[in-house]
Design a protein around this motif. Structure first.
Motif, PDB file in Angstrom:
ATOM      1  N   TYR A  13      40.551  49.455  31.641  1.00 38.06           N
ATOM      2  CA  TYR A  13      40.337  50.363  32.759  1.00 38.06           C
ATOM      3  C   TYR A  13      38.834  50.573  32.896  1.00 38.06           C
ATOM      4  O   TYR A  13      38.148  50.750  31.887  1.00 38.06           O
ATOM      5  CB  TYR A  13      41.040  51.690  32.449  1.00 38.06           C
ATOM      6  N   THR A  14      38.322  50.522  34.123  1.00 34.45           N
ATOM      7  CA  THR A  14      36.893  50.730  34.325  1.00 34.45           C
ATOM      8  C   THR A  14      36.641  51.245  35.734  1.00 34.45           C
ATOM      9  O   THR A  14      37.546  51.306  36.561  1.00 34.45           O
ATOM     10  CB  THR A  14      36.102  49.429  34.066  1.00 34.45           C
ATOM     11  N   THR A  15      35.402  51.602  35.967  1.00 38.44           N
ATOM     12  CA  THR A  15      34.931  51.955  37.310  1.00 38.44           C
ATOM     13  C   THR A  15      33.776  51.022  37.644  1.00 38.44           C
ATOM     14  O   THR A  15      33.406  50.175  36.846  1.00 38.44           O
ATOM     15  CB  THR A  15      34.446  53.419  37.380  1.00 38.44           C
ATOM     16  N   GLY A  16      33.194  51.210  38.811  1.00 42.58           N
ATOM     17  CA  GLY A  16      32.111  50.338  39.215  1.00 42.58           C
ATOM     18  C   GLY A  16      30.756  50.718  38.645  1.00 42.58           C
ATOM     19  O   GLY A  16      29.808  49.970  38.784  1.00 42.58           O
ATOM     20  N   HIS A  17      30.639  51.872  37.998  1.00 41.71           N
ATOM     21  CA  HIS A  17      29.336  52.332  37.526  1.00 41.71           C
ATOM     22  C   HIS A  17      28.914  51.625  36.247  1.00 41.71           C
ATOM     23  O   HIS A  17      29.691  51.474  35.320  1.00 41.71           O
ATOM     24  CB  HIS A  17      29.354  53.845  37.300  1.00 41.71           C
ATOM     25  N   GLY A  18      27.671  51.185  36.222  1.00 39.71           N
ATOM     26  CA  GLY A  18      27.115  50.572  35.026  1.00 39.71           C
ATOM     27  C   GLY A  18      27.659  49.178  34.765  1.00 39.71           C
ATOM     28  O   GLY A  18      28.358  48.593  35.571  1.00 39.71           O
ATOM     29  N   LEU A  19      27.301  48.671  33.597  1.00 38.55           N
ATOM     30  CA  LEU A  19      27.791  47.357  33.186  1.00 38.55           C
ATOM     31  C   LEU A  19      29.172  47.499  32.564  1.00 38.55           C
ATOM     32  O   LEU A  19      29.445  48.443  31.826  1.00 38.55           O
ATOM     33  CB  LEU A  19      26.832  46.729  32.172  1.00 38.55           C
ATOM     34  N   ASN A  20      30.040  46.555  32.857  1.00 42.11           N
ATOM     35  CA  ASN A  20      31.386  46.528  32.304  1.00 42.11           C
ATOM     36  C   ASN A  20      31.448  45.414  31.269  1.00 42.11           C
ATOM     37  O   ASN A  20      30.676  44.465  31.316  1.00 42.11           O
ATOM     38  CB  ASN A  20      32.402  46.295  33.417  1.00 42.11           C
ATOM     39  N   GLN A  21      32.387  45.526  30.356  1.00 42.39           N
ATOM     40  CA  GLN A  21      32.450  44.580  29.248  1.00 42.39           C
ATOM     41  C   GLN A  21      33.857  44.013  29.112  1.00 42.39           C
ATOM     42  O   GLN A  21      34.843  44.731  29.222  1.00 42.39           O
ATOM     43  CB  GLN A  21      32.056  45.303  27.963  1.00 42.39           C
ATOM     44  N   ILE A  22      33.918  42.701  28.855  1.00 45.37           N
ATOM     45  CA  ILE A  22      35.176  42.033  28.533  1.00 45.37           C
ATOM     46  C   ILE A  22      35.040  41.506  27.112  1.00 45.37           C
ATOM     47  O   ILE A  22      34.055  40.839  26.775  1.00 45.37           O
ATOM     48  CB  ILE A  22      35.458  40.852  29.480  1.00 45.37           C
ATOM     49  N   THR A  23      36.022  41.789  26.283  1.00 43.84           N
ATOM     50  CA  THR A  23      36.007  41.328  24.904  1.00 43.84           C
ATOM     51  C   THR A  23      37.278  40.524  24.624  1.00 43.84           C
ATOM     52  O   THR A  23      38.375  40.958  24.971  1.00 43.84           O
ATOM     53  CB  THR A  23      35.942  42.517  23.923  1.00 43.84           C
ATOM     54  N   TYR A  24      37.103  39.369  23.992  1.00 43.53           N
ATOM     55  CA  TYR A  24      38.224  38.535  23.565  1.00 43.53           C
ATOM     56  C   TYR A  24      38.203  38.455  22.045  1.00 43.53           C
ATOM     57  O   TYR A  24      37.196  38.068  21.443  1.00 43.53           O
ATOM     58  CB  TYR A  24      38.119  37.132  24.166  1.00 43.53           C
ATOM     59  N   ARG A  25      39.311  38.844  21.433  1.00 44.50           N
ATOM     60  CA  ARG A  25      39.445  38.766  19.976  1.00 44.50           C
ATOM     61  C   ARG A  25      40.644  37.883  19.667  1.00 44.50           C
ATOM     62  O   ARG A  25      41.775  38.280  19.888  1.00 44.50           O
ATOM     63  CB  ARG A  25      39.632  40.166  19.384  1.00 44.50           C
ATOM     64  N   SER A  26      40.398  36.699  19.132  1.00 48.08           N
ATOM     65  CA  SER A  26      41.491  35.763  18.903  1.00 48.08           C
ATOM     66  C   SER A  26      42.410  36.213  17.772  1.00 48.08           C
ATOM     67  O   SER A  26      43.587  35.910  17.787  1.00 48.08           O
ATOM     68  CB  SER A  26      40.952  34.362  18.610  1.00 48.08           C
ATOM     69  N   GLU A  27      41.889  36.966  16.812  1.00 47.31           N
ATOM     70  CA  GLU A  27      42.756  37.402  15.704  1.00 47.31           C
ATOM     71  C   GLU A  27      43.717  38.504  16.147  1.00 47.31           C
ATOM     72  O   GLU A  27      44.703  38.764  15.492  1.00 47.31           O
ATOM     73  CB  GLU A  27      41.918  37.893  14.519  1.00 47.31           C
ATOM     74  N   ALA A  28      43.445  39.134  17.274  1.00 44.28           N
ATOM     75  CA  ALA A  28      44.338  40.198  17.745  1.00 44.28           C
ATOM     76  C   ALA A  28      45.583  39.630  18.400  1.00 44.28           C
ATOM     77  O   ALA A  28      46.563  40.331  18.563  1.00 44.28           O
ATOM     78  CB  ALA A  28      43.600  41.090  18.726  1.00 44.28           C
ATOM     79  N   PHE A  29      45.552  38.351  18.770  1.00 47.46           N
ATOM     80  CA  PHE A  29      46.692  37.736  19.450  1.00 47.46           C
ATOM     81  C   PHE A  29      47.234  36.592  18.615  1.00 47.46           C
ATOM     82  O   PHE A  29      46.485  35.753  18.156  1.00 47.46           O
ATOM     83  CB  PHE A  29      46.254  37.209  20.834  1.00 47.46           C
ATOM     84  N   PRO A  30      48.533  36.551  18.397  1.00 52.91           N
ATOM     85  CA  PRO A  30      49.113  35.469  17.592  1.00 52.91           C
ATOM     86  C   PRO A  30      49.066  34.129  18.307  1.00 52.91           C
ATOM     87  O   PRO A  30      49.003  34.017  19.459  1.00 52.91           O
ATOM     88  CB  PRO A  30      50.545  35.917  17.372  1.00 52.91           C
TER      89      PRO A  30
END
Length: 152
Positions: A135-152
């Motif tokens: 969940y985000t808004t348009g203000h500031g920089l937004n971040q996407i994180t991918y963690r492979s160990e979190a998904f089987p």
């Protein structure tokens, strides 16, 4: 025909006063009409294009966020983490908006919304393989994180 005269015996010189009264009355009527027209123009002519602008902007923002998520997924390592930051417009037509990334009826999707206006864009092709959320808004920089160990 009887001529109206002043006490001094000459004709009245009231033509300038009559012209001034006429000018004030006509100007007042035109001003009232202009105010009425301005009020009705705002509701009838200006609001619908703003709604169309918001709809198409929400779709564009949803497509942009979806593309960034898919691009990150394509370059993500088999084991490890990757993070990226991105920027989306701060507002649309002078109003804030919200971006929700989650699971919908057709898989994972990006939902861009404000009040009752909402536009959904599916994550192009990866909705069935990843569990996305955020969940985000348009203000500031937004971040996407991918963690492979979190998904089987």
């Amino acid at each position: 025909m009887k001529r109206i005269t002043s006490r001094e015996g000459g004709p009245y010189k009231d033509y300038a006063v009559t012209t001034m009264h006429e000018y004030l009355i006509i100007s007042g009527i035109l001003l009232v009409l202009m105010v009425i027209m301005t009020i009705t123009l705002t509701a009838g002519i200006i609001s619908p294009p703003i709604q169309h602008l918001k709809e198409y902007s929400y779709i564009d923002i949803g497509n942009g966020v979806s593309t960034r998520i898919v691009d990150l997924y394509v370059i993500a390592p088999n084991r490890g983490n990757i993070t990226t930051k991105f920027d989306i417009p701060d507002d649309v037509a002078g109003e804030e908006y919200f971006v929700l990334i989650g699971t919908g009826a057709t898989g994972d999707q990006v939902s861009v919304f404000k009040d009752t206006l909402s536009r959904n864009v599916s994550l192009a092709g990866i909705g069935s393989t990843l569990r996305t959320g955020g969940y985000t808004t348009g203000h500031g920089l937004n971040q996407i994180t991918y963690r492979s160990e979190a998904f089987p």
